[in-house]
Write a protein that holds these residues in place. Structure first.
Motif, short mmCIF file in Angstrom:
data_model
loop_
_atom_site.label_atom_id
_atom_site.label_comp_id
_atom_site.label_asym_id
_atom_site.label_seq_id
_atom_site.Cartn_x
_atom_site.Cartn_y
_atom_site.Cartn_z
N ARG A 274 5.85 -1.76 3.66
CA ARG A 274 7.03 -2.11 2.86
C ARG A 274 7.19 -3.61 2.77
O ARG A 274 7.59 -4.14 1.73
CB ARG A 274 8.27 -1.46 3.47
CG ARG A 274 8.33 0.05 3.21
CD ARG A 274 9.35 0.75 4.07
NE ARG A 274 9.29 2.19 3.87
CZ ARG A 274 9.80 3.10 4.70
NH1 ARG A 274 10.42 2.71 5.81
NH2 ARG A 274 9.69 4.38 4.44
N PRO A 423 7.69 6.37 -6.26
CA PRO A 423 8.03 6.14 -4.84
C PRO A 423 8.05 7.40 -4.00
O PRO A 423 7.87 7.34 -2.78
CB PRO A 423 9.43 5.50 -4.92
CG PRO A 423 9.97 5.88 -6.26
CD PRO A 423 8.78 5.95 -7.16
N ARG A 427 6.40 7.95 -0.09
CA ARG A 427 7.38 8.40 0.90
C ARG A 427 6.85 9.62 1.66
O ARG A 427 7.06 9.74 2.87
CB ARG A 427 8.70 8.74 0.21
CG ARG A 427 9.80 9.19 1.18
CD ARG A 427 11.08 9.57 0.47
NE ARG A 427 11.67 8.42 -0.20
CZ ARG A 427 11.78 8.30 -1.52
NH1 ARG A 427 11.35 9.28 -2.31
NH2 ARG A 427 12.33 7.23 -2.05
#
Length: 462
Positions: A274, A423, A427
């Motif tokens: 991240r 995303p 995830r």
């Protein structure tokens, strides 16, 4: 009007008589009427607006009132992703439906009892070397920690659907090469099973069928780095009736998956990818065409005398080392994740085992994974649309990599990237400190929930 001409006898002074003209009286009367009408019209208009608003709100509440709706909605269908095509630009259906499912729905479906084992089975190893919470085998630690703070955890074993046995077998690092050593794994797990079966009645009740272990090493529950030895040893007897969460998985019959298992992704620290993604956005500039950094033998056989990576990495080096579009490096580099973020294609060849941590890193950083591992079973295939976000190249076709990647670049590169950059995809492959909706531990629980009916009947029979 004032009249001064009327005489008044016997009196001094004069008499004054005032009279309003008729025209002025009429004008004042009209003004009063106009004001009255204006006020009345204003009141009527205000009442009309109020009634309109009231009717609108009533109608909205009427059509939205919960009793008028059907509260039952069937669970989402977690179908496999559709084949890759240049037109598949929308969010994969399975991921979209999973994301719309509230994580609290898992709470009512599944309850897990986490055994509190002596420190020698888990915490002792972390205290000796914190590295074991961050390396590629650390899913055994991450899943345990996430379950401890999860709503699916129950402190009453009589209410549990599954029992989690937290044994860390990949935390023992070799003093010779620094890699995790699993030579102690079988004895450590056998000891844990003895502890659980002698101190609690639940193992014997189901013969371990509802007990969960994590085996995040190369060949999973076979606990050996070399496949030939792993196959010869097979899965240890104590685990053959249990559920194994393991990184190893193939689509053909293999002795190291001869037990009920769930394929999980290798562990990559979520904060690291991240942080890299914040510095280099997914849709940013990518100057590297094809990237690989890692162990690549110049000769097919390494010092052990065995063919590392089935010689696939050696062939990659021999064929593309001098190709400027291929950025191939054999040495470690702390900032290698930035190189992934700069790359269009990331090569993910097999090592000793088919799986690789590059699968997760490339997906998380928006680089198209090029999977070179025949028959590999990828994590959460019913949810993650691997066919739409990656390329699969047969081991025998390594020499054709340049041609294959060129073809994809000219045809459906944009479609693949758009699916990859969803995303929800990254995830599903990352383990968080606490369970988050849609993350890797959440996907494990979702998979276990799907097995629940089968396991209840299985335990009942036993």
């Amino acid at each position: 009007m004032v009249d001064f001409n009327i005489p008044i006898k016997g009196r001094k002074g004069f008499y004054v008589r005032m009279k309003f003209l008729h025209s002025n009286h009429k004008h004042g009367r009209n003004k009063e009427i106009i004001n009255h009408n204006f006020k009345r019209n204003s009141i009527i208009f205000y009442r009309a607006i109020k009634w309109f608003v009231w009717l609108f709100i009533s109608f909205y509440l009427f059509i939205s009132f919960p009793p008028l709706r059907n509260h039952y909605s069937p669970p989402p269908s977690l179908s496999s992703s559709s084949p890759l095509s240049s037109s598949s630009l929308a969010k994969p259906r399975a991921l979209a439906e999973t994301q719309d499912t509230d994580s609290s729905s898992l709470d009512g479906d599944i309850k897990i009892y986490v055994y509190e084992l002596p420190a020698k089975y888990n915490q002792y190893w972390v205290q000796n070397n914190e590295r074991c919470t961050k390396h590629l085998f650390a899913s055994e630690v991450a899943i345990h920690r996430a379950l401890l703070e999860s709503n699916v955890r129950t402190f009453d074993p009589n209410q549990a659907d599954f029992f989690f046995v937290p044994v860390y077998v990949s935390c023992n690092f070799s003093t010779v090469n620094g890699f995790p050593a699993v030579g102690h794994a079988r004895s450590l797990i056998s000891s844990a099973v003895t502890h659980v079966s002698s101190g609690f009645p639940f193992w014997n009740r189901s013969r371990g069928a509802d007990h969960i272990f994590v085996a995040s090493h190369d060949f999973g529950a076979c606990f050996h780095t070399m496949e030939n030895v792993a196959i010869e040893d097979g899965i240890m007897e104590e685990l053959r009736g249990s559920i194994i969460l393991q990184t190893f998985g193939v689509k053909y019959i293999h002795p190291c998956q001869a037990a009920e298992s769930v394929v999980v992704p290798p562990y990559i620290p979520p904060e690291s990818v991240r942080a890299t993604a914040e510095r280099w956005p997914l849709d940013g500039r990518r100057d590297i065409f094809a990237f690989f950094r890692g162990k690549m033998e110049v000769n097919p056989k390494n010092v052990s005398g065995r063919f590392y990576s089935k010689a696939v990495r050696t062939h990659i080096w021999r064929n593309f080392n001098n190709n400027r579009r291929f950025y191939l490096k054999r040495h470690r580099y702390a900032g290698y994740q930035s190189e992934i973020a700069w790359s269009v294609f990331c090569l993910c060849p097999l090592g000793w085992a088919p799986w690789s941590p590059r699968l997760v890193e490339s997906v998380a950083l928006g680089c198209i994974p090029v999977i070179i591992a025949d028959g590999i079973k990828l994590p959460f295939e019913d949810v993650v649309p691997w066919a739409n976000i990656s390329l699969t190249v047969a081991e025998r076709d390594v020499a054709k990599l340049g041609t294959i990647l060129d073809h994809v670049s000219r045809t459906n590169l944009t479609a693949i990237q758009r699916n990859l950059w969803d995303p929800n995809v990254s995830r599903a492959l990352l383990f968080n400190h606490r369970i988050e909706k849609g993350d890797a531990t959440w996907q494990v629980l979702r998979t276990l929930s799907a097995k629940l009916a089968h396991h209840r009947s299985r335990v009942s029979e036993q």
